[in-house]
Design a protein around this motif. Structure first.
Motif, PDB file in Angstrom:
ATOM      1  N   ASP A  95     -17.019  39.577  97.918  1.00  0.00           N
ATOM      2  CA  ASP A  95     -18.382  38.872  97.621  1.00  0.00           C
ATOM      3  C   ASP A  95     -19.315  40.074  98.237  1.00  0.00           C
ATOM      4  O   ASP A  95     -19.495  40.165  99.202  1.00  0.00           O
ATOM      5  CB  ASP A  95     -18.615  37.733  98.439  1.00  0.00           C
ATOM      6  N   LEU A  96     -20.162  40.565  97.149  1.00  0.00           N
ATOM      7  CA  LEU A  96     -21.043  41.628  97.449  1.00  0.00           C
ATOM      8  C   LEU A  96     -22.337  41.146  97.320  1.00  0.00           C
ATOM      9  O   LEU A  96     -23.453  41.957  97.091  1.00  0.00           O
ATOM     10  CB  LEU A  96     -20.689  42.801  96.668  1.00  0.00           C
ATOM     11  N   ASP A  97     -22.751  39.865  97.293  1.00  0.00           N
ATOM     12  CA  ASP A  97     -24.056  39.170  97.012  1.00  0.00           C
ATOM     13  C   ASP A  97     -24.392  39.049  95.668  1.00  0.00           C
ATOM     14  O   ASP A  97     -24.618  38.224  95.059  1.00  0.00           O
ATOM     15  CB  ASP A  97     -25.066  39.843  97.901  1.00  0.00           C
ATOM     16  N   ALA A  98     -24.398  40.584  94.873  1.00  0.00           N
ATOM     17  CA  ALA A  98     -24.868  40.454  93.464  1.00  0.00           C
ATOM     18  C   ALA A  98     -23.834  40.753  92.640  1.00  0.00           C
ATOM     19  O   ALA A  98     -23.791  40.790  91.455  1.00  0.00           O
ATOM     20  CB  ALA A  98     -25.671  41.997  93.291  1.00  0.00           C
ATOM     21  N   TRP A  99     -22.352  40.540  93.223  1.00  0.00           N
ATOM     22  CA  TRP A  99     -21.222  40.795  92.408  1.00  0.00           C
ATOM     23  C   TRP A  99     -20.007  40.213  93.079  1.00  0.00           C
ATOM     24  O   TRP A  99     -20.001  39.974  94.427  1.00  0.00           O
ATOM     25  CB  TRP A  99     -20.849  42.215  92.240  1.00  0.00           C
ATOM     26  N   LEU A 100     -19.318  39.451  92.432  1.00  0.00           N
ATOM     27  CA  LEU A 100     -18.338  38.500  92.925  1.00  0.00           C
ATOM     28  C   LEU A 100     -16.965  38.915  92.138  1.00  0.00           C
ATOM     29  O   LEU A 100     -17.027  39.151  91.129  1.00  0.00           O
ATOM     30  CB  LEU A 100     -18.287  37.036  92.757  1.00  0.00           C
ATOM     31  N   LEU A 101     -15.611  38.937  92.919  1.00  0.00           N
ATOM     32  CA  LEU A 101     -14.489  39.094  92.129  1.00  0.00           C
ATOM     33  C   LEU A 101     -13.632  37.722  92.646  1.00  0.00           C
ATOM     34  O   LEU A 101     -13.423  37.451  93.828  1.00  0.00           O
ATOM     35  CB  LEU A 101     -13.735  40.178  92.692  1.00  0.00           C
ATOM     36  N   LEU A 102     -13.226  36.854  91.700  1.00  0.00           N
ATOM     37  CA  LEU A 102     -12.548  35.784  91.956  1.00  0.00           C
ATOM     38  C   LEU A 102     -11.467  35.758  91.529  1.00  0.00           C
ATOM     39  O   LEU A 102     -10.960  36.570  90.307  1.00  0.00           O
ATOM     40  CB  LEU A 102     -13.487  34.486  91.133  1.00  0.00           C
ATOM     41  N   ARG A 103     -10.476  35.032  92.148  1.00  0.00           N
ATOM     42  CA  ARG A 103      -9.075  35.002  91.417  1.00  0.00           C
ATOM     43  C   ARG A 103      -8.773  33.571  91.071  1.00  0.00           C
ATOM     44  O   ARG A 103      -9.042  32.544  91.820  1.00  0.00           O
ATOM     45  CB  ARG A 103      -8.068  35.362  92.545  1.00  0.00           C
ATOM     46  N   ALA A 104      -8.548  33.325  89.840  1.00  0.00           N
ATOM     47  CA  ALA A 104      -8.165  32.070  89.264  1.00  0.00           C
ATOM     48  C   ALA A 104      -6.725  31.741  89.271  1.00  0.00           C
ATOM     49  O   ALA A 104      -6.001  32.582  88.640  1.00  0.00           O
ATOM     50  CB  ALA A 104      -8.815  31.784  87.787  1.00  0.00           C
TER      51      ALA A 104
END
Length: 139
Positions: A95-104
């Motif tokens: 979580d970089l505030d302006a960018w997220l990496l999610l794992r589904a």
């Protein structure tokens, strides 16, 4: 009890993410090749494989356009070229505030999301990700 509102976001390819992954793979491969050439000078042709490794990483890091939807109770992910949706659980990995990496999961599928691509949906998406019960898997 207060329910979180429905949210729909569309995931699009991100060239910056692809470039970072390709650069990291090229650097790692360059380190391995440098080590190999230091121990075995006849391994110098391996340097010619660095562009191939970077291109391979670029292609693997490509994100297919997908739709991610929260219906108030669960997350649903629509795969490209398919009308049906699969229920997924999400984990926020970065979580970089302006960018997220999610794992589904199930999958896993890696879902990079940026504020620039989501526009007006960004605030609702972030709020739902962090407040929806049952929607987020703890790492």
């Amino acid at each position: 009890m207060h329910r979180t509102p429905p949210v729909v976001v569309h995931l699009q390819p991100q060239a910056a993410v692809q470039a970072c992954v390709a650069a990291l793979v090229a650097l790692a491969a360059a380190g391995l090749v440098a080590w190999a050439c230091d121990h075995h000078p006849q391994a110098w042709p391996a340097w010619l494989m660095l562009p191939v490794a970077a291109l391979w990483a670029w292609r693997l890091a490509a994100v297919s356009p997908r739709r991610l939807r929260w219906d108030g109770q669960a997350w649903w992910l629509a795969e490209p070229g398919r009308d049906d949706e699969a229920q997924v659980q999400l984990a926020v990995l970065i979580d970089l505030d302006a960018w997220l990496l999610l794992r589904a999961v199930p999958g896993p599928r890696w879902l990079p999301l940026s504020r620039r691509q989501q526009g007006a949906h960004w605030g609702a998406l972030r709020a739902t990700l962090f407040t929806a019960s049952g929607g987020i898997v703890q790492r």
